[in-house]
Enzyme design. Sequence first.
Site, mmCIF file in Angstrom:
data_model
loop_
_atom_site.group_PDB
_atom_site.id
_atom_site.type_symbol
_atom_site.label_atom_id
_atom_site.label_comp_id
_atom_site.label_asym_id
_atom_site.label_seq_id
_atom_site.Cartn_x
_atom_site.Cartn_y
_atom_site.Cartn_z
ATOM 1 C CG HIS A 309 32.448 -13.587 -4.330
ATOM 2 N ND1 HIS A 309 33.447 -13.055 -5.105
ATOM 3 C CD2 HIS A 309 31.425 -12.684 -4.352
ATOM 4 C CE1 HIS A 309 33.054 -11.874 -5.566
ATOM 5 N NE2 HIS A 309 31.843 -11.629 -5.138
ATOM 6 C CG ASP A 366 24.396 -11.593 -3.114
ATOM 7 O OD1 ASP A 366 24.020 -10.420 -3.275
ATOM 8 O OD2 ASP A 366 25.221 -12.150 -3.841
#
Length: 432
Positions: A309, A366
């Site tokens: 991320h 996700d």
Amino acid sequence: MKIDKNGATLKVGDFEFKMDVITDNVGIKAIDISKLRNETHILTYDPGFANTGSCQSSICFVDGEEGILRYRGYNIEDLVENCDFVEVAYLLIKGQLPNKTQRLEYQTLLNKHSMLHTDMEMFFRSYPQHSHPMAILSSMVASLSAFYPELEEMDPEENLDLTVTRLLSKMRTIAAFTYRQSIGNDSVNPSYKYSYCENFLHMLFDSPVNDYQPTQAEIKALNQLLILHADHEQNCSTSAVRLVGSAEANLYASVSAGCCALWGAKHGGANQAVLEMLTKIQQEGWTIDEVIKKAKDKDDEFRLSGFGHRVYKTYDPRAKIAKKLCDEVLGEKSKNDPLLIIAEKLEEKALNDEYFISRHLYPNVDFYTGITFHALGIPSSMFTVLFAMGRLPGWIAHYLEWRHDPYLKIGRPRQVYTGLTQRNVLPIDKRE
């Protein structure tokens, strides 16, 4: 650069420039460079704005090193456990969690304004059946300006409930109608009988030959998934909403811009990419070791989606919740679900591999949300639409915050020019 209790001093050659240092509510320092260009003709260069604070905001706090996410001061874990999506939307937009009376009034407003204009419904029939849902969503959100032009003339502060609840509720209806169009079915109108998330599931899956009734577990799961996506500081789509809003575009146009930014594969499209990756691994029959090897090989076109991320350098706090939620939705089936089994084995292997650990490549939000959406019966083409529904309260909150920012200037980044210097135009017959 020198920083002390009196501020910061930038020294370039023999030139010195003094700047204020701002300390935010959690102790993070920021150097105020707002006067740098005007007074020195010096620019800062920051590709992707990774080190640039574009605004001051009280909406969301992210600590990537410690794995902390808070909305208006509340930890994401606390909100997911104790609130539904409508309460969190109220919190983000109005700054406080609603009491019981306020919660009921807000739910009533959301239901009251959930219908779409009849002419607007006709638009859906004009889109090709296989249009991408995000293409339809972004254009239909922008078209709300045409069907409700009076809102452009209103101050959102004075008419906050009407302006915002219309968008919050109608975007959900647009999202459901978009799915129905993609499968060639007539739309299902919202009903006063149902809650926000229950209404959405009903509009997605009900039909004359299927009296669809979502379970409480499915309604709870959708609430929690939307909460996980409700805001995440100055990400690409939120920055797009603020940037478009800074031009004094209306709320619908600004949110439409956010939808377009979210559509990108590096942003909101990532959960769809994860599900497609897991499906490919299953279909190809790759072992986990083979997948890890392919992910490490820079010459291999395979990419391990759902890991790493831009902000988090540790385990994404939303991913922990999403994993637990995924297990709850699948229940006993989780032990036999092939995609979840692959996902868990991938996570276990990666978290014990120095290659991933040293690069801070932990599962992000996700990684498990796509599997959960899939378990709820939602097709992968709709995953980003669900992300947009969840992110909408955050977009609205940032739009309203920007409108009341004392700085209130149109967003206008500068650049480091790398093109040719001045050239003279030759007559066309003398050009090579």
